[in-house]
Write an enzyme that holds these catalytic residues in place. Structure first.
Site, PDB file in Angstrom:
ATOM      1  N   LYS A 148      -1.242  86.316  49.984  1.00  0.00           N
ATOM      2  CA  LYS A 148       0.021  86.656  50.663  1.00  0.00           C
ATOM      3  C   LYS A 148       0.369  88.118  50.379  1.00  0.00           C
ATOM      4  O   LYS A 148       0.545  88.505  49.241  1.00  0.00           O
ATOM      5  CB  LYS A 148       1.132  85.726  50.122  1.00  0.00           C
ATOM      6  CG  LYS A 148       2.337  85.638  51.019  1.00  0.00           C
ATOM      7  CD  LYS A 148       3.171  84.385  50.710  1.00  0.00           C
ATOM      8  CE  LYS A 148       4.256  84.214  51.756  1.00  0.00           C
ATOM      9  NZ  LYS A 148       5.006  82.985  51.579  1.00  0.00           N
TER      10      LYS A 148
ATOM     11  N   LYS B 109      -2.575  84.083  46.280  1.00  0.00           N
ATOM     12  CA  LYS B 109      -2.176  83.178  47.364  1.00  0.00           C
ATOM     13  C   LYS B 109      -2.632  83.734  48.713  1.00  0.00           C
ATOM     14  O   LYS B 109      -2.437  83.113  49.750  1.00  0.00           O
ATOM     15  CB  LYS B 109      -0.657  83.011  47.411  1.00  0.00           C
ATOM     16  CG  LYS B 109      -0.035  82.210  46.299  1.00  0.00           C
ATOM     17  CD  LYS B 109       1.396  81.751  46.657  1.00  0.00           C
ATOM     18  CE  LYS B 109       2.457  82.726  46.367  1.00  0.00           C
ATOM     19  NZ  LYS B 109       3.830  82.224  46.512  1.00  0.00           N
TER      20      LYS B 109
HETATM   21  N1  C2G Z   1      11.843  78.372  53.162  1.00  0.00           N
HETATM   22  C1  C2G Z   1      12.727  77.626  53.932  1.00  0.00           C
HETATM   23  N2  C2G Z   1      12.980  78.005  55.207  1.00  0.00           N
HETATM   24  C2  C2G Z   1      12.395  79.111  55.729  1.00  0.00           C
HETATM   25  C3  C2G Z   1      11.512  79.880  54.950  1.00  0.00           C
HETATM   26  C4  C2G Z   1      11.241  79.489  53.647  1.00  0.00           C
HETATM   27  O1  C2G Z   1      13.264  76.605  53.469  1.00  0.00           O
HETATM   28  N3  C2G Z   1      12.681  79.459  57.018  1.00  0.00           N
HETATM   29  C5  C2G Z   1      11.573  77.917  51.794  1.00  0.00           C
HETATM   30  C6  C2G Z   1      10.110  77.601  51.570  1.00  0.00           C
HETATM   31  O2  C2G Z   1       9.810  76.289  52.042  1.00  0.00           O
HETATM   32  C7  C2G Z   1      10.002  77.716  50.048  1.00  0.00           C
HETATM   33  C8  C2G Z   1      11.017  78.818  49.728  1.00  0.00           C
HETATM   34  O3  C2G Z   1      11.876  78.947  50.882  1.00  0.00           O
HETATM   35  O4  C2G Z   1      10.405  76.505  49.427  1.00  0.00           O
HETATM   36  C9  C2G Z   1      10.363  80.147  49.448  1.00  0.00           C
HETATM   37  O5  C2G Z   1       9.541  80.457  50.562  1.00  0.00           O
HETATM   38  P1  C2G Z   1       8.339  81.508  50.333  1.00  0.00           P
HETATM   39  O6  C2G Z   1       8.888  82.719  49.711  1.00  0.00           O
HETATM   40  O7  C2G Z   1       7.565  81.594  51.600  1.00  0.00           O
HETATM   41  O8  C2G Z   1       7.493  80.749  49.221  1.00  0.00           O
HETATM   42  P2  C2G Z   1       5.913  80.464  49.237  1.00  0.00           P
HETATM   43  O9  C2G Z   1       5.192  81.718  49.487  1.00  0.00           O
HETATM   44  O10 C2G Z   1       5.719  79.291  50.097  1.00  0.00           O
HETATM   45  O11 C2G Z   1       5.639  80.145  47.687  1.00  0.00           O
HETATM   46  O12 C2G Z   1       4.008  77.604  44.069  1.00  0.00           O
HETATM   47  C10 C2G Z   1       4.727  77.558  45.287  1.00  0.00           C
HETATM   48  C11 C2G Z   1       4.643  78.870  46.006  1.00  0.00           C
HETATM   49  O13 C2G Z   1       4.927  79.953  45.153  1.00  0.00           O
HETATM   50  C12 C2G Z   1       5.615  78.857  47.189  1.00  0.00           C
END
Ligand code: C2G
Length: 154
Positions: free
Chosen positions: A48, A46
């Protein structure tokens, strides 16, 4: 009322209130919440970089009250199989992913929830970096001032 399974996916690095609120709201869509936590290898895919290794991120998420089970997220393509294998009724993601997973509507409900404002792992890392890059001289000076103030108040 049929038993409903909800699933969501994420990295959950440096677990914070935005993650917690997402999981709590996702759970409201069913009886069981499965969380697929991105592995370190998948995060590399990703693009990340994570601070906390997968095992710890998975253990933290698994111990969140509203989470019923944790699985690995190791590919973009696994979602359809997961939805089928776990008989998922609702797929939930934060709305930074709005529209990205609409194709899953063929298999289950797809819900995008508003992100929690003013908190993100990226911002937490930036704050940490700012603290960690304060010049040593400034830290020493600050402690000297604290000593003076402590003496003044004794
Ligand atoms: N999230 C949120 N509010 C934030 C930060 C994150 O609602 N301030 C939500 C994101 O929208 C996501 C979840 O928390 O639904 C997890 O966020 P991340 O760990 O950043 O996930 P991400 O890297 O976006 O991975 O296949 C999908 C991916 O694996 C999503």
């Amino acid at each position: 009322m049929a038993y409903k399974t909800v699933i969501t996916y994420g990295t959950f690095d440096m677990f914070h209130i935005g993650h917690l609120k997402l999981l709590q709201r996702a759970k409201e869509y069913g009886d069981r919440l499965i969380v697929a936590v991105s592995t370190d290898e998948f995060n590399a895919q990703k693009g990340k970089k994570t601070l906390i290794p997968f095992e710890q991120r998975a253990e933290i998420v698994a111990n969140i009250k509203c989470v019923d089970s944790v699985i690995e997220e190791s590919s973009w393509e696994q979602k359809v199989d997961d939805i089928r294998n776990y008989k998922v009724s609702t797929f939930v993601m934060g709305n930074d992913w709005e529209g990205t997973f609409d194709h899953l509507r063929e298999f289950c409900d797809v819900v995008y929830l508003n992100r929690t404002q003013n908190i993100s792992t990226t911002d937490l890392k930036k704050s940490l970096t700012r603290i960690l890059t304060v010049p040593k001289e400034d830290i020493i000076k600050a402690f000297e001032v604290i000593e003076v103030l402590k003496n003044d108040f004794q």
